[in-house]
Enzyme design. Structure first.
Site, PDB file in Angstrom:
ATOM      1  CG  HIS A 184     -10.939   2.918  -0.261  1.00 13.56           C
ATOM      2  ND1 HIS A 184     -10.301   3.988   0.345  1.00 13.56           N
ATOM      3  CD2 HIS A 184     -10.016   1.910  -0.325  1.00 13.56           C
ATOM      4  CE1 HIS A 184      -9.059   3.640   0.641  1.00 13.56           C
ATOM      5  NE2 HIS A 184      -8.863   2.394   0.255  1.00 13.56           N
ATOM      6  CG  ASP A 220      -6.788  -0.087   5.132  1.00 12.15           C
ATOM      7  OD1 ASP A 220      -7.185  -1.241   4.959  1.00 12.15           O
ATOM      8  OD2 ASP A 220      -6.167   0.564   4.264  1.00 12.15           O
ATOM      9  CG  HIS A 222      -4.841   2.401   1.268  1.00 13.35           C
ATOM     10  ND1 HIS A 222      -4.844   1.019   1.273  1.00 13.35           N
ATOM     11  CD2 HIS A 222      -3.826   2.783   0.457  1.00 13.35           C
ATOM     12  CE1 HIS A 222      -3.879   0.579   0.495  1.00 13.35           C
ATOM     13  NE2 HIS A 222      -3.234   1.621  -0.007  1.00 13.35           N
ATOM     14  CG  ASP A 303      -3.849  -2.056   3.713  1.00  9.61           C
ATOM     15  OD1 ASP A 303      -4.037  -1.655   4.882  1.00  9.61           O
ATOM     16  OD2 ASP A 303      -4.604  -1.763   2.771  1.00  9.61           O
TER      17      ASP A 303
END
Length: 384
Positions: A184, A220, A222, A303
């Protein structure tokens, strides 16, 4: 003043008349246009002799932790137990089937900084360093630092780069079992638990070390918005992200393709089988006859597990063995895995173990585990 072709030839004639065709003395020709920059030689990566998968890990990765500065509580999803548990299970399951190294064989702090300056603005690096040196605090509402964060984040980036060197040296796959995560982190700022963009740094490092093309896959849950921004415009790199379409950071950029990026947003409840289908359909963007990378860097977040509380996909630990098997078929050993998210402390380590399963082969520990599983199946079926 602009020099015409005729004027240049005339000047050359005068010089030759005065100095002779081969004796120009100290005369220096005028600079017609910008001088050509000297080519910077590529790093020479030492050859590898290790035949086992290599895990890059250091206990120092546990020193970045909450509980100081503006975050006095010791609880945070991105915590040291993530790598502690994963290391423990990898050693228990695979034993001598894995080779282990600590980062630092090739890199030092300055080497990591030089690469990070290619993807991050210096003010971002300076902010992280200053906040760490002051004892720690928040970089955004959920991204903490403590007094160790800056140095640990440099070490994490180095671990990813060293994993690249393993693969370029002819071994592999390599896994950087490192934290803090990075996908990120944008050129300007830290966000989403991430300090520096490790995957982008690893890709840039690979290009400086002899690779011509580098692919990055982010699985991931995200979107890897930081990777997307850090490699934007570099046609030597292609980035593929599969993620929950409405999860953090929930920007329009994670639901559309642009330049050297393909995004595959997935709906809530996506299972491992459906995720695998989407992965196989999207892989030609980063590996085809028209565009073949020298290696694949996997931003490996966990995740997306159904047990993870931060999102709503429905993968199981064994799903990651399926993903790795597909990647092995395409890329062989030319794979770097680096830890991103994954916060449920039972399922995440199991998924890390399953990620390396297609590459390990028969080791004493894995054989013992397999035998134990067979005994359990036999007992449950009424055998002895």
């Amino acid at each position: 003043m602009a020099w015409s072709a005729t004027a240049r030839l005339a000047l050359l004639g005068v010089v030759i008349a005065v100095h002779g065709a081969s004796g120009f003395g100290d005369f220096k020709f005028p600079a017609w246009g910008a001088p050509k920059a000297p080519e910077v030689p590529k790093r020479v990566v030492p050859p590898e002799t290790e035949t086992r998968p290599i895990v890059i890990y250091s206990p120092a990765f546990t020193r970045h932790r909450p509980g100081s500065g503006d975050l006095p509580t010791p609880y945070h999803p991105e915590r040291p137990a993530r790598v502690i548990n994963a290391e423990k299970q990898l050693r228990e399951k695979y034993g001598e089937g894995l080779a282990w190294r600590e980062p630092g064989l090739v890199h030092d702090d300055q080497a990591a900084i030089n690469i990070l300056k290619q993807i991050h603005k210096e003010k971002h690096l300076a902010k992280v360093k200053a906040l760490s040196e002051s004892g720690g605090g928040l970089l955004d509402w959920q991204t903490y630092t403590n007094e160790e964060t800056y140095n640990v984040a440099l070490l994490a980036a180095s671990a990813w780069m060293e994993a690249v060197d393993v693969v370029l040296g002819g071994a592999g796959p390599a896994m950087a079992l490192a934290r803090p995560p990075g996908h990120h982190a944008t050129p300007d700022e830290a966000m989403g638990f991430c300090i520096f963009c490790n995957a982008a740094a690893a890709a840039k490092h690979a290009l400086e070390s002899g690779a011509e093309r580098v692919a990055i896959l982010d699985w991931d849950v995200h979107h890897g918005n930081g990777i997307q921004d850090c490699v934007a415009g570099d046609d030597r790199i292609r980035f593929l992200s599969l993620h929950q379409g409405d999860a953090y950071p929930d920007w329009d950029a994670q639901r559309a393709n642009r330049g050297n990026t393909v995004n595959v947003p997935l709906p809530r409840g996506t299972t491992g089988k459906k995720f695998l289908v989407a992965l196989e359909e999207a892989l030609p963007f980063i590996d085809s006859d028209e565009w073949r990378p020298d290696l694949l860097i996997v931003a490996a977040g966990y995740d997306a597990l159904v047990s993870d509380p931060v999102a709503q996909l429905s993968l199981q630990p064994e799903s990651f063995a399926d993903f790795s098997a597909v990647l092995k078929e395409r890329f062989g050993k030319r794979l770097v895995f680096g830890l991103e998210g994954g916060y449920e402390l039972e399922g995440m380590p199991k998924a890390v173990v399953r990620t390396l399963e297609p590459f390990v082969g028969k080791s004493p520990a894995s054989a013992d585990v397999a035998a134990e599983e067979e005994r359990e199946v036999a007992l449950s079926a009424g055998g002895k």
